[in-house]
Write an enzyme that holds these catalytic residues in place. Structure first.
Site, PDB file in Angstrom:
ATOM      1  N   ASP A  26      13.731   7.751  -4.246  1.00  0.00           N
ATOM      2  CA  ASP A  26      14.362   8.870  -4.945  1.00  0.00           C
ATOM      3  C   ASP A  26      15.781   9.112  -4.435  1.00  0.00           C
ATOM      4  OD1 ASP A  26      14.365  10.861  -6.871  1.00  0.00           O
ATOM      5  OD2 ASP A  26      13.623  12.389  -5.494  1.00  0.00           O
ATOM      6  N   GLY A  50      20.477   9.154  -8.519  1.00  0.00           N
ATOM      7  CA  GLY A  50      21.403   9.930  -9.342  1.00  0.00           C
ATOM      8  C   GLY A  50      22.309  10.797  -8.478  1.00  0.00           C
ATOM      9  N   HIS A 107      21.505   3.895  -9.882  1.00  0.00           N
ATOM     10  CA  HIS A 107      20.344   3.030 -10.169  1.00  0.00           C
ATOM     11  C   HIS A 107      20.684   1.575  -9.866  1.00  0.00           C
ATOM     12  CE1 HIS A 107      18.261   6.426 -11.697  1.00  0.00           C
ATOM     13  NE2 HIS A 107      18.952   6.550 -12.811  1.00  0.00           N
ATOM     14  N   THR A 163       5.589   7.965 -15.380  1.00  0.00           N
ATOM     15  CA  THR A 163       5.191   8.330 -16.749  1.00  0.00           C
ATOM     16  C   THR A 163       5.976   9.558 -17.223  1.00  0.00           C
ATOM     17  OG1 THR A 163       3.304   9.473 -15.718  1.00  0.00           O
ATOM     18  CG2 THR A 163       2.833   7.376 -16.799  1.00  0.00           C
ATOM     19  N   LEU A 200       3.822 -11.562   0.839  1.00  0.00           N
ATOM     20  CA  LEU A 200       3.814 -10.155   0.432  1.00  0.00           C
ATOM     21  C   LEU A 200       3.461  -9.988  -1.052  1.00  0.00           C
ATOM     22  CD1 LEU A 200       4.812  -7.201   1.377  1.00  0.00           C
ATOM     23  CD2 LEU A 200       6.913  -7.777   0.144  1.00  0.00           C
TER      24      LEU A 200
END
Ligand code: IPE
Ligand code: IPE
Ligand code: MG
Length: 226
Positions: free
Chosen positions: A13, A16, A30, A60, A125
């Site tokens: 997070d 932005g 991003h 979602t 991984l």
């Protein structure tokens, strides 16, 4: 005995806010964030203690964002997957997306499928990108599948029917907020939670390593007594 960070999950997070702090468009954040995905994934692939890395890339709920930002994220995802296939193969990394992929364009779905198939033989991984993923949605989809199968419900059956059947050991959220935002609700039942103010584009392997070292010292009791 120290804990093994076998499954690390990260809520990436702050993209932005990182861009806006420099008077740039959110999309710039991003773009930078996707480079950090590559750096962190490659780092984890080199640590034999880490078996799985799950990264929250699109929830979602993220469809609520402005159309242009959503479109940019879809294009960035497609570009990332195409461009990073050599990184997956060279690092012996298996790409295992989670989430409801049916909402994506057929072109994006086929890129996702191509990278998944091309890396299925990789034995290092497992990197899961959570794409159109929501913990509640995942549980609902599993419940619907189990209802159709009409089999007796058990812990193992629910786990195996979910998108991800592996418990999270270490859950990290960057960007300063202390919430799960619908991420890995079932799998994080006993995860150790680490929150950092660092915005995702500035998250480094050094900071990850520091968190792993702290995690190793935590006494995990799982409801019992040590
Ligand atoms: C996380 O960064 C990336 C996605 C959710 C796609 P944000 O875009 O949420 O960045 P902030 O939290 O607004 O700074
Ligand atoms: C969580 O971040 C989703 C991803 C990192 C993909 P958000 O920015 O969407 O979460 P909220 O809205 O702050 O809870
Ligand atoms: Mg955010």
């Amino acid at each position: 005995m120290s804990n093994n960070p076998s499954h690390i999950a990260i809520i990436m997070d702050g993209n932005g806010r990182w861009a806006q702090a420099q008077d740039k468009n959110r999309t710039f954040g991003h773009e930078k964030g996707s480079e950090v995905v590559r750096t962190i994934t490659t780092y984890c692939a080199k640590n034999p203690e880490i078996d799985r890395l799950t990264l929250y890339a699109f929830s979602t709920e993220n469809w609520k964002r402005p159309k242009l930002e959503v479109e940019f994220l879809m294009k960035l995802l497609q570009k990332y997957l195409k461009q990073e296939l050599p990184t997956y193969l060279e690092g012996n990394i298996r790409f295992q997306p989670i989430g409801d992929l049916s909402a994506f364009s057929t072109s994006l779905q086929s890129t996702i499928r191509e990278v998944k198939e091309a890396t299925q033989h990789c034995t290092g991984l497992i990197q899961s990108l959570a794409l159109n993923y929501g913990g509640r949605d995942e549980i609902i989809r599993a419940a619907v599948a189990l209802q159709a199968a009409q089999t007796p419900i058990s812990f193992d059956l629910i786990s195996q029917t979910l998108d991800c059947d592996t418990d999270v050991d270490l859950l990290i959220r960057t960007g300063g907020d202390h919430r799960l935002s619908n991420f890995m609700l079932w799998q994080s039942a006993y995860a150790e939670l680490f929150f950092t103010d660092t915005l995702w584009p500035e998250f480094t392997t050094d900071e990850l390593e520091k968190i792993i070292q702290k995690f190793k010292k935590v006494e995990r009791r799982f409801g019992g007594l040590n």
